[in-house]
Design an enzyme around this catalytic site. Structure first.
Site, PDB file in Angstrom:
ATOM      1  N   ARG A  13      -0.707  69.967 -97.510  1.00  0.00           N
ATOM      2  CA  ARG A  13       0.262  69.666 -96.449  1.00  0.00           C
ATOM      3  C   ARG A  13       0.473  70.835 -95.485  1.00  0.00           C
ATOM      4  NH1 ARG A  13       4.553  67.471-100.808  1.00  0.00           N
ATOM      5  NH2 ARG A  13       3.124  68.605-102.181  1.00  0.00           N
TER       6      ARG A  13
ATOM      7  N   ASN B 278       8.151 122.849 -78.296  1.00  0.00           N
ATOM      8  CA  ASN B 278       8.469 121.937 -77.203  1.00  0.00           C
ATOM      9  C   ASN B 278       7.170 121.425 -76.593  1.00  0.00           C
ATOM     10  OD1 ASN B 278      10.790 120.983 -75.351  1.00  0.00           O
ATOM     11  ND2 ASN B 278       9.095 121.562 -74.006  1.00  0.00           N
TER      12      ASN B 278
END
Ligand code: UD1
Ligand code: CA
Length: 498
Positions: free
Chosen positions: A44, A409
């Protein structure tokens, strides 16, 4: 005779140890196995994937049922009966440590148990579960077990009352007040009056093993599907004066089966909402839980807030006092405490330490390891990197195969060029480095501690500690160049008009 195959994953538990046949059955300490019927195709669902591997709550149906079963008896006493795409099912679940029984042809639920005879023969009782009903809880399985033992029944079944009993089999009790059951009638064989019965067969049973196998050969295939129905055992045993009893589940939702796509989605929603409610009970705020997708195994710490439309998937763990803003999709990732995930982040197989901030729109690909208090900002993509404590990559950057120290950074537009078309190479950026915007770092390359990289530098050679690397062509200003060009253009236009 069909051959029964019992297999185990040798990695997890070694081969099946045969149980001692000498030991007498003690009613105070019965030997109990769990068999999970999981061989069906799931017609199904109209799918290439076998039914029990369809997922709800982020895990295959069968994985949920196994998890509940393994709370009731040790995994070595759990047997999954597999058949359709058996290898695929076995591979997906071998890590659970359960045994597998092969039902080569799927000739019905009764036939599935026929195939498990050899595996179950040395047990006193078997609890039979449906592999497509994943909401079942260990407590409910225990309730069925205890009821079965207390009633000294040959067969016990779990039932539920449903307002819309749909296509489930119905339970015919001897009388409305009796525990005892006469029969289970499958949907297709129901009479008009039987259709009105709201008590359904949940697909969970307990059997006294000798009685089950002493009678199982009485099953017939004279039904609309031409299958051996395990449910027919109720009437067969009742006729031979064996006790068949039924106990009702407290929460009818627990027995829902996923036979169609619509049923799977319904189960998925139940499971995810229950997960949200559980997390909220544990001190997590979830705004608009209906919009969040949180898998069953996800863990979240107290005082963490989850905004609408967040997905937390797989083995994701989130610490305490963190906040996950909307539209973030986080898979198999561990986030520490006090982490902020701004909107629209996507993360896979990564780690983020305490107090880090991510996003909006950060992409952490597998192997990203973001240090404490670090920042990964807008449109930054990372892969297989370590970004040290307090380091920042705030804007428009690609960092791949890199080891970045603390307090670094990384300027906007920085790119680690990690791939030469054939191999991947590593970039090492040591503590305290400042990488100016729009720099490219051509790996393999190392930038020493405290060094500066001037904006727009193409770094192709290692940079020594505390040095400045500048790698760009010099700027030249041609004074008055534009003024002269303008004048020339105006002159040309004048002469062409005259
Ligand atoms: C079954 C029951 C029905 C009950 C419902 C509850 C039967 C005949 N009917 O119906 O009374 O209300 O469950 O959910 O049992 N399977 C095998 N081998 C097979 C066939 C099935 O292992 O040959 C497995 C399936 O993979 C599935 C489970 O058994 O996990 C149940 O089979 P399914 O076909 O879904 O039965 P239902 O029609 O739901
Ligand atoms: Ca079913």
């Amino acid at each position: 005779m069909h051959k029964t195959v019992i297999e185990r994953d040798p990695k997890t538990r070694g081969i099946l140890e045969p149980m001692s046949k000498a030991g007498k059955v003690s009613s105070s300490n019965p030997r109990i196995a769990i068999a999970i019927m999981a061989a069906g195709k799931g017609t199904r669902l109209k799918s290439k994937l076998p039914k029990v591997l369809h997922e709800v709550g982020g895990k295959p149906l069968l994985a949920h049922v196994i998890a509940a079963a393994a709370k009731v008896v040790p995994a070595k006493h759990v047997y999954a009966i597999v058949g359709h795409e058996a290898d695929r099912v076995r591979e997906a679940l071998s890590h659970t440590g359960v045994g597998f029984v092969l039902q080569k042809e799927q000739r019905g639920t009764g036939h599935a148990l026929m195939m498990a005879r050899e595996a179950l023969t040395d047990y006193d009782h078997v609890l039979v579960l449906s592999g497509d009903a994943p909401l079942i809880q260990a407590e409910t399985i225990e309730k069925l077990r205890d009821f079965h033992i207390a009633k000294r029944a040959a067969m016990s079944l779990l039932t539920a009352r449903l307002d819309v009993p749909a296509a489930y089999g119905r339970v015919i009790r001897k009388s409305s007040k009796s525990d005892e059951v006469k029969a289970i009638v499958e949907f297709k064989s129901l009479s008009a009056t039987q259709r009105k019965i709201c008590e359904i067969n949940a697909g969970f049973y307990a059997f006294h093993v000798p009685v089950l196998y002493g009678n199982i050969d009485k099953l017939k295939t004279n039904n609309p599907h031409g299958e051996f129905y395990l449910t027919d055992m109720a009437a067969i045993l009742c006729k031979t004066k064996k006790r068949v009893v039924a106990v009702q589940a407290e929460d009818a939702n627990e027995v829902l089966g996923g036979n169609t796509r619509a049923e799977l989605v319904e189960i998925d929603q139940h499971m995810r909402l229950a997960k949200c409610w559980q997390l909220m009970a544990e001190g997590v705020t979830i705004f608009n839980p209906q919009s969040c997708v949180i898998d069953s195994d996800v863990e979240v710490g107290t005082d963490t807030t989850i905004e609408p439309f967040v997905q937390l998937l797989g083995s994701t763990k989130v610490g305490s006092e963190s906040r996950i803003h909307s539209y973030s999709v986080i898979r198999n990732t561990e986030l520490g405490d006090g982490v902020t995930v701004l909107p629209g982040c996507v993360m896979d197989d990564s780690r983020v330490e305490n107090k880090a901030t991510l996003g909006p729109y950060s992409r952490l690909r597998p192997g990203s390891d973001i240090g404490e208090g670090a920042k990964v900002g807008n449109f930054v993509e990372t892969k297989k990197i370590r970004l040290g404590k307090g380091s920042k990559a705030n804007h428009l950057t690609y960092l791949g195969d890199a080891e970045i120290g603390e307090g670094v950074n990384i300027g906007a537009g920085t790119i680690t060029c990690n791939y030469d078309g054939v191999h991947k190479h590593k970039t090492i950026i040591e503590d305290g480095v400042f990488v100016g915007s729009d720099s490219t770092l051509v790996a393999p390359v190392k930038v020493g501690k405290g060094a500066y990289i001037a904006a727009a530098t193409c770094v192709t050679e290692d940079v020594p500690v505390d040095s400045l690397a500048v790698g760009r062509s010099r700027q030249v200003n041609k004074e008055g160049w534009v003024r002269e060009k303008r004048a020339k253009t105006a002159e040309k236009a004048k002469s062409s008009h005259s």
